[in-house]
Each structure stands twice: as C-alpha cells, then as structure tokens.
Motif scaffolding. Structure first.
Motif, PDB file in Angstrom:
ATOM      1  N   ASP A   5       0.814  -1.216   0.000  1.00  0.00           N
ATOM      2  CA  ASP A   5       0.000   0.000   0.000  1.00  0.00           C
ATOM      3  C   ASP A   5       0.850   1.268   0.000  1.00  0.00           C
ATOM      4  O   ASP A   5       0.317   2.381   0.067  1.00  0.00           O
ATOM      5  N   GLY A   6       2.166   1.093  -0.043  1.00  0.00           N
ATOM      6  CA  GLY A   6       3.056   2.240  -0.087  1.00  0.00           C
ATOM      7  C   GLY A   6       3.396   2.833   1.260  1.00  0.00           C
ATOM      8  O   GLY A   6       3.999   3.911   1.343  1.00  0.00           O
ATOM      9  N   HIS A   7       3.040   2.149   2.356  1.00  0.00           N
ATOM     10  CA  HIS A   7       3.336   2.641   3.702  1.00  0.00           C
ATOM     11  C   HIS A   7       4.764   2.276   4.101  1.00  0.00           C
ATOM     12  O   HIS A   7       5.189   1.131   3.936  1.00  0.00           O
ATOM     13  N   THR A   8       5.492   3.232   4.636  1.00  0.00           N
ATOM     14  CA  THR A   8       6.890   3.031   5.037  1.00  0.00           C
ATOM     15  C   THR A   8       6.973   2.505   6.462  1.00  0.00           C
ATOM     16  O   THR A   8       6.231   2.925   7.343  1.00  0.00           O
ATOM     17  N   ARG A   9       7.905   1.582   6.683  1.00  0.00           N
ATOM     18  CA  ARG A   9       8.207   1.079   8.020  1.00  0.00           C
ATOM     19  C   ARG A   9       9.720   1.106   8.207  1.00  0.00           C
ATOM     20  O   ARG A   9      10.482   0.944   7.258  1.00  0.00           O
TER      21      ARG A   9
END
Length: 276
Positions: free
Chosen positions: A63-67
């Motif tokens: 989903d394009g979320h950075t971690r």
C-alpha cells in the motif's frame, strides 16, 4: 562462547536509511527504530549499542506505507552490562565521549540521544536547507567528526563532539534553515528536551537575596526535571515523532524530497595523509 546470531526476514525488499524518497519517510523510519530500541530496553532489559545509519532499514508495503527496522542486534547486551562494541563515534551520546573515571556505561537514554545525532546528520546530508556545500562540509566536520585538517588555518582541528548539545541550538534554530517544516518541528522539540541532559543547575545557584535570579533559577531547575522525567519514559521519542507526523497543521510537503549535496575536496598535507 560465540555471539548469538539474529536474522530478520522482510516481507518486502528493504532499503538503507539514506535511500528515502521523502523527508517524512526518514522520520517514520527513525520513529519505528526508536520504538524498537525503547521496547527492547524496557521490556527485555536489552540494549542496542550502535544507533547509526547502517543499522536502520526501511521498506514499503504493497500500500506504499513506510516502516523502519532497527537491525544488527548481535552485539546487544543485557542492561546494565557494558556493550562489547562501542557505538559509532559521530552518533555517540556526548556523556560517553567525555573523560571520566570510572568510564560511564551506555544506557537507554544514551541511545535516544544517538537517534537525535543521527537525525541531525541525515537532515544535513539529505534534506533541503540554507547552507551551501562549503558551509555544510564545515558543519558536518565541526559537529560530528573527531579531527580533520582545517585548510584555512593550516592545522589539525578538533570537533565539538564532547562539548554538550548547546552547539546544535544555533544550528537547528538559525544557521541550517531547514526547508521542511516537519523536520524543523521535530528537531526543535527533541533538542529542547535532550539539551537538558547537560545543563548544570548547581553551578548557577544565585544568592538568596536576589529574588529575580532565584526565580529564574527555579524555572531552570523545573525545566531540567521535566526534561529528564520525559526521557525516563521509553516511549517519549516515538510518541513525539508520531505526534508531529500526524499533525495536520504541519507542512510535510514543502521541500519534501531527498536532496543530494556535493562535498568539496579539501587538500591534505602529504605528511597527514596516513591519518585518512
């Protein structure tokens, strides 16, 4: 007895910390890594001794979320034992660099301070600000390196690494002129708390007859107590970063992109080349 080996399996391809695309991704990675650092210390009495760029990885999900991930736990130690490996010089807490007997043992809050040094270094190296390449090179050397050749003075010069955090105040609030508002807010909020680690309230104790100075001194003591109490909370840093990241009033879009800088080559006398 050999060191324990740890392996992380990523669901998606990981990237180095300096490969972020936008400033907000950098802060998210630092937030997540600092959360892992705090939880390991507070829940498992385990200290990660080396907070530096190579030990933080990032990844984006579908989903394009950075971690962000804190890696290289092989040299972690049980609190309060002394780590087998020292932290990286540029990001080591000032308290650990000062001469003292007995030598201080690294603790969790020293690691929190290391995240602060790391974030300043990364924002100077890779985000928009008002310093030119020569000023940037000088700032990085003065604030993070140990010794270097000062070509203007024609001599070896030493850094401010052991002088406390006061030097970062002028840099953060004035000289650097960071272009991204989110970064400015994060660094200023972190500085206001971490700076208090090195304030000496006893040295400036005024005479009882001077009510004005006595009042100011009491405020100074109260601020230091508030700051140290904040640092005692393992979630202080990740919560601070999360709050700024989620604040809709803060502009993360202006000057959001990663920025590259060129560093001028400074000639070194031939008799000092062996140092480098």
């Amino acid at each position: 007895m050999g060191l324990p080996q740890h392996r992380l399996v990523y669901e998606y391809l990981s990237r180095s910390l300096d490969e972020f695309s936008e400033v907000r991704e950098l802060v998210i990675a630092i937030r997540d890594a600092s959360e892992a650092h705090g939880e390991a210390a507070s829940l498992a009495d385990t200290l990660h001794p080396d907070i530096c760029p190579r030990n933080i990885k990032t990844q984006k999900d579908r989903d394009g979320h950075t971690r962000g991930y804190l890696i290289d736990w092989d040299h972690s130690t049980n609190i309060p034992q002394k780590p087998e490996r020292d932290s990286t010089w540029q990001f080591t807490a000032v308290r650990l660099l000062r001469d003292g007997q007995p030598a201080p043992i690294q603790d969790r809050i020293d690691g929190v301070e290391s995240f602060f040094h790391l974030l300043i270094w990364m924002t100077l190296r890779y985000t928009a600000h008002g310093m030119n390449n020569v000023q940037l090179t000088a700032s990085l050397r003065h604030n993070f390196d140990g010794f270097w050749w000062d070509s203007e003075e024609g001599r070896m010069a030493s850094s401010f690494r052991t002088s406390g955090l006061w030097r970062f105040g002028d840099l953060i609030f004035k000289r650097a002129r960071f272009g991204n508002q989110g970064i400015r807010v994060v660094l200023r909020n972190m500085y206001r708390v971490l700076f208090q680690r090195y304030t000496n309230t006893e040295a400036s104790d005024p005479d009882d007859s001077d009510r004005l100075l006595r009042g100011r001194h009491q405020i100074t003591i109260s601020v230091k107590e508030w700051a140290l109490k904040s640092l005692d909370e393992p979630r202080w840093m990740p919560d601070l970063l999360h709050e700024v990241l989620e604040d809709e009033k803060i502009d993360w879009q202006t000057n959001k992109d990663r920025t590259e800088y060129e560093f001028p080559e400074i000639p070194l006398p031939h008799y000092l080349e062996f140092l480098y």
